[in-house]
Scaffold this motif. Structure first.
Motif, PDB file in Angstrom:
ATOM      1  N   CYS A 172       4.411  -5.147   5.013  1.00  0.00           N
ATOM      2  CA  CYS A 172       3.218  -4.322   4.734  1.00  0.00           C
ATOM      3  C   CYS A 172       1.936  -5.050   5.144  1.00  0.00           C
ATOM      4  O   CYS A 172       1.729  -6.217   4.796  1.00  0.00           O
ATOM      5  CB  CYS A 172       3.159  -3.982   3.243  1.00  0.00           C
ATOM      6  SG  CYS A 172       1.649  -3.085   2.793  1.00  0.00           S
ATOM      7  N   VAL A 173       1.061  -4.339   5.853  1.00  0.00           N
ATOM      8  CA  VAL A 173      -0.167  -4.976   6.357  1.00  0.00           C
ATOM      9  C   VAL A 173      -1.164  -5.275   5.232  1.00  0.00           C
ATOM     10  O   VAL A 173      -2.060  -6.095   5.410  1.00  0.00           O
ATOM     11  CB  VAL A 173      -0.852  -4.124   7.460  1.00  0.00           C
ATOM     12  CG1 VAL A 173       0.034  -4.023   8.677  1.00  0.00           C
ATOM     13  CG2 VAL A 173      -1.217  -2.724   6.946  1.00  0.00           C
ATOM     14  N   CYS A 187       5.590   0.192   5.525  1.00  0.00           N
ATOM     15  CA  CYS A 187       6.036   0.784   4.260  1.00  0.00           C
ATOM     16  C   CYS A 187       6.774   2.098   4.512  1.00  0.00           C
ATOM     17  O   CYS A 187       7.786   2.392   3.878  1.00  0.00           O
ATOM     18  CB  CYS A 187       4.849   1.030   3.340  1.00  0.00           C
ATOM     19  SG  CYS A 187       4.191  -0.484   2.598  1.00  0.00           S
ATOM     20  N   ASP A 229       0.820  -1.228   0.000  1.00  0.00           N
ATOM     21  CA  ASP A 229       0.000   0.000   0.000  1.00  0.00           C
ATOM     22  C   ASP A 229       0.849   1.271   0.000  1.00  0.00           C
ATOM     23  O   ASP A 229       0.358   2.356  -0.300  1.00  0.00           O
ATOM     24  CB  ASP A 229      -0.992  -0.005   1.174  1.00  0.00           C
ATOM     25  CG  ASP A 229      -0.319  -0.112   2.535  1.00  0.00           C
ATOM     26  OD1 ASP A 229       0.904   0.140   2.624  1.00  0.00           O
ATOM     27  OD2 ASP A 229      -1.007  -0.449   3.510  1.00  0.00           O
ATOM     28  N   GLY A 230       2.126   1.151   0.387  1.00  0.00           N
ATOM     29  CA  GLY A 230       3.011   2.312   0.378  1.00  0.00           C
ATOM     30  C   GLY A 230       2.774   3.300   1.507  1.00  0.00           C
ATOM     31  O   GLY A 230       3.468   4.312   1.600  1.00  0.00           O
ATOM     32  N   GLU A 231       1.797   3.025   2.383  1.00  0.00           N
ATOM     33  CA  GLU A 231       1.503   4.037   3.399  1.00  0.00           C
ATOM     34  C   GLU A 231       1.370   3.504   4.819  1.00  0.00           C
ATOM     35  O   GLU A 231       1.227   4.290   5.745  1.00  0.00           O
ATOM     36  CB  GLU A 231       0.248   4.817   3.006  1.00  0.00           C
ATOM     37  CG  GLU A 231      -0.972   3.965   2.722  1.00  0.00           C
ATOM     38  CD  GLU A 231      -2.086   4.763   2.046  1.00  0.00           C
ATOM     39  OE1 GLU A 231      -3.258   4.469   2.304  1.00  0.00           O
ATOM     40  OE2 GLU A 231      -1.738   5.688   1.277  1.00  0.00           O
ATOM     41  N   CYS A 232       1.412   2.215   5.033  1.00  0.00           N
ATOM     42  CA  CYS A 232       1.288   1.701   6.414  1.00  0.00           C
ATOM     43  C   CYS A 232       2.593   1.978   7.177  1.00  0.00           C
ATOM     44  O   CYS A 232       3.583   2.422   6.603  1.00  0.00           O
ATOM     45  CB  CYS A 232       0.943   0.214   6.413  1.00  0.00           C
ATOM     46  SG  CYS A 232       2.323  -0.856   5.977  1.00  0.00           S
TER      47      CYS A 232
HETATM   48 ZN   LIG Z   1       2.239  -1.034   3.687  1.00  0.00          ZN
END
Ligand SMILES: [Zn+2]
Ligand SMILES: [Zn+2]
Length: 317
Positions: A95-96, A87, A81-84
């Motif tokens: 990454c979740v 990440c 997701d690039g945002e957890c």
């Molecule tokens: Zn992530």
């Protein structure tokens, strides 16, 4: 297109005809040239780990060509997701919302597949597709496991299959001594390990002539962990490199004492992939492969389960 699918875990893979996959935004349509067989595929087939979706096309060591003629590798990590919090802290392997090729996303046991371009690795031209495929999981997750051994000068490799046969070459190239452990009495694999530069090779029931600074357990056998721990020098590390392992039996605290460590390795980051693909030709890592046509994917898994080949099985559609 021709493909082989896992419809139900615990059941044989089935050759089928599927509609050609259609690339979504940011995805590449790939002609599969070769797809390496990983022990994770066997764990999925045998219901030892849960599949992300069913039916699913297995295979996450894909060498494919893009519509504009580039050759890329598709590894296990297929999306993040690039945002957890993982990440954002350079740990996209955790990454979740990660999605994995050949489990959550259809993989490479097929003539064609689609993959998120951000997770495809450019491959050098001088390696054949069959030779390159094993690098994409056994090679690069093995490399991540090797990094976690720090500067260990004496390194034990437990289970000398696809990953170990590549990581042995990298470790020797780095000036380490490799001690290879196989199933007791498996002289064929012990000879194979020595041919790739191992200083010593023996059964998991034997002790090497030195203490180990680190050990990597590639075999999915938890009972190897306490045994490996006993062979470690103070400060040494046991790295469990597989996605699945049988239960680890209990052991005396004394065996862990003196700052010995046990840890696992989960998945990969794109940086692991880039580093290893750059390093492999410098070693150079030579892969030992056995080729199977697409329709024989179930046989390839059976041969992996039974230990019938050295190195890596590669599906060539
Ligand atoms: Zn992530
Ligand atoms: Zn794998």
């Amino acid at each position: 297109m021709r493909a082989v699918v896992l419809e139900q875990q615990g059941q044989p893979l089935k050759p089928v005809d599927l509609p050609d996959p259609v690339p979504g935004p940011g995805q590449l349509l790939l002609e599969v040239q070769a797809c390496g067989v990983c022990r994770t595929d066997l764990h999925l087939r045998d219901a030892e780990i849960e599949a992300g979706k069913l039916p699913v096309v297995l295979g996450h060591q894909i060498v494919g060509t893009t519509e504009d003629g580039r050759r890329v590798g598709v590894p296990w990590l297929g999306y993040t997701d690039g945002e957890c919090r993982y990440c954002r802290t350079d740990r996209e392997n955790l990454c979740v919302n990660a999605r994995f090729t050949g489990s959550d996303i259809d993989g490479g046991y097929a003539e064609r597949t689609v993959a998120d371009e951000r997770f495809c690795l450019p491959l050098p031209d001088d390696l054949s597709a069959e030779q390159a495929a094993p690098l994409l999981c056994g090679g690069l997750i093995g490399y991540r496991a090797l990094r976690f051994t720090g500067d260990a000068a004496t390194l034990g490799l437990f289970g000398f299959g696809s990953a170990a046969h590549m990581i042995c070459q990298v470790a020797v190239h780095q000036g380490r001594e490799v001690y290879a452990f196989t199933r007791p009495g498996d002289e064929r694999t012990q000879k194979f390990a020595k041919s790739l530069g191992a200083t010593w090779a023996g059964g998991t029931d034997e002790a090497p002539p030195v203490q180990l600074d680190a050990a990597i357990i590639f075999a999915p056998a938890g009972e190897l962990v306490p045994g490996a721990l006993k062979l470690l020098a103070p400060g040494g590390t046991v790295v469990c490199a597989g996605i699945h392992m049988s239960d680890i039996p209990s052991f005396a605290y004394e065996d862990l004492w003196h700052e010995r460590t046990i840890r696992s390795v989960a998945n990969l980051t794109r940086r692991d992939g880039e580093e290893f693909i750059a390093l492999a030709p410098k070693v150079p890592v030579r892969t030992t492969i056995t080729k199977y046509p697409l329709e024989q994917a179930e046989t390839a898994l059976a041969d992996l389960r039974a230990g019938r080949f050295e190195g890596t099985a590669v599906i060539v559609p």
